[in-house]
Design an enzyme around this catalytic site. Structure first.
Site, short mmCIF file in Angstrom:
data_model
loop_
_atom_site.label_atom_id
_atom_site.label_comp_id
_atom_site.label_asym_id
_atom_site.label_seq_id
_atom_site.Cartn_x
_atom_site.Cartn_y
_atom_site.Cartn_z
N ASN A 12 0.83 -1.09 -0.12
CA ASN A 12 -0.08 0.19 -0.11
C ASN A 12 0.85 1.14 0.05
OD1 ASN A 12 -1.74 2.01 0.61
ND2 ASN A 12 -2.03 1.36 2.56
N LYS A 14 0.19 3.94 -0.15
CA LYS A 14 -0.53 5.37 0.60
C LYS A 14 0.02 6.69 -0.71
CE LYS A 14 0.46 3.46 4.93
NZ LYS A 14 -0.04 3.85 6.46
N HIS A 99 -9.47 1.20 4.87
CA HIS A 99 -8.47 1.28 5.62
C HIS A 99 -8.49 2.28 6.89
CE1 HIS A 99 -4.31 2.56 6.42
NE2 HIS A 99 -3.90 1.50 5.80
N GLU A 101 -6.90 4.59 8.01
CA GLU A 101 -6.71 6.07 7.76
C GLU A 101 -7.87 6.62 7.13
OE1 GLU A 101 -2.88 5.47 5.68
OE2 GLU A 101 -1.99 4.93 7.46
N GLU A 171 -5.52 -4.98 10.67
CA GLU A 171 -4.35 -3.68 10.84
C GLU A 171 -4.76 -3.18 12.30
OE1 GLU A 171 -2.72 -3.01 6.81
OE2 GLU A 171 -4.21 -1.53 7.09
N GLY A 177 2.54 2.19 10.71
CA GLY A 177 3.32 3.35 10.54
C GLY A 177 4.07 3.60 11.57
N SER A 215 3.50 -2.35 10.38
CA SER A 215 4.92 -2.35 10.52
C SER A 215 5.56 -3.88 10.19
CB SER A 215 5.10 -1.77 11.99
OG SER A 215 4.68 -0.58 12.10
N GLY A 237 4.66 1.00 4.51
CA GLY A 237 6.20 1.80 4.50
C GLY A 237 7.10 0.86 3.89
C1 PEP Z 1 -0.91 0.21 5.90
O1 PEP Z 1 -0.82 1.52 5.53
O2 PEP Z 1 -1.84 -0.48 5.50
C2 PEP Z 1 0.34 -0.33 6.70
C3 PEP Z 1 0.27 -1.53 7.25
O3 PEP Z 1 1.50 0.48 6.92
P1 PEP Z 1 2.72 0.12 7.83
O4 PEP Z 1 3.18 -1.08 7.07
O5 PEP Z 1 3.61 1.21 7.30
O6 PEP Z 1 2.55 -0.06 9.26
#
Ligand code: PEP
Length: 259
Positions: A12, A14, A99, A101, A171, A177, A215, A237
């Site tokens: 992803n 983003k 998601h 966010e 998640e 993040g 993460s 990320g």
């Molecule tokens: C995400 O944005 O779905 C995500 C899991 O981000 P990260 O891997 O950066 O924690």
């Protein structure tokens, strides 16, 4: 599209990327994926303006592509929205919906996420339905209640046949993040609960891939992917760094081959 226990790793991006940098990353991912054994499927969800670029550089490779959100509507006066069928025109096969966010910054409700899931399925995209609790909710012992309501709100609106075509991503919001991943045991515990909800819908639905996101890094990927109910990852990320993303894909590939 997806077989049982074949791992799935989806990046992803983003709101990151620019044409020049994307090209190198897309090419590197396509080349790296070609060397995987086939126990893992790989996807990338890019910002909509880069769908055409993803299509031109990933077509014919083993990497699928898609979007990070879609509209709850098919067409009409919805300024700024992107319909599932528009993404499909650029060869997309994946759409992240719900998601955290989007739930947090755009106040997306469980009902809206269910509508978006239906739109993705109707267009022939695979929706990756994200669920997850905040730290406050976890500390209050509400994890199962929160993720149960988020997944249940989607499953309630789908037939068994449609529900069998989704992907679910757990998640935890506190892990996205932040560099603070859930441990494999913590993640597996929630995945087992989600698997139970899917099974309660129908045994066929219990087979949908359950991804972990939050993460994920090359260092923790293997242990996560070896858990009984973790079928892969949604990677934020680390999907922006070709080598890290491919190392995570390799860990999933090996976990798929080992089990
Ligand atoms: C995400 O944005 O779905 C995500 C899991 O981000 P990260 O891997 O950066 O924690």
């Amino acid at each position: 599209m997806l077989k049982q226990r074949v791992r799935l790793v989806v990046g992803n991006w983003k709101m990151h990327g620019r044409l020049a940098g994307n090209a190198a990353l897309l090419q590197m991912t396509a080349q790296g994926a070609a060397a995987l054994s086939g126990s893992v499927q790989v996807g990338l969800c890019v910002p909509c303006p880069y769908l055409a670029q993803a299509q031109s550089l990933l077509e014919g490779s083993r990497v699928a592509w898609g979007v990070q959100d879609i509209s709850a509507y098919t067409t009409g006066a919805y300024t700024g929205e992107v319909a599932a069928e528009m993404a499909l025109e650029f060869g997309a096969s994946l759409a992240i919906v719900g998601h955290s966010e989007r739930r947090a910054y755009h106040r997306e409700s469980i009902e809206l996420v269910a509508l978006k899931t239906g739109q993705a399925l109707a267009a022939g995209l695979t929706p990756i339905v994200c669920v997850g609790e905040t730290l406050a909710e976890r500390e209050a012992g509400l994890t199962q209640q929160v993720v149960g309501a988020q997944l249940g709100g989607v499953l309630d609106k789908l037939s068994v046949e449609a529900a069998a075509r989704i992907v679910v991503a757990y998640e935890p919001v506190w892990a996205i993040g932040t560099g603070k991943s859930a441990t494999a045991v913590e993640a597996q515990e929630v995945h087992a609960f989600l698997r139970g909800l899917l099974r309660a819908k129908d045994p066929i639905v219990a087979r949908v891939p359950l991804l972990y996101g939050g993460s994920v890094k090359p260092e923790n990927a293997r242990e996560l992917f070896l858990q009984a109910d973790i079928d892969g990852g949604l990677i934020g990320g680390a999907s922006l760094k070709g080598e890290e993303f491919l190392a995570i894909c390799k860990a999933a590939d090996r976990a798929g081959a080992e089990q």
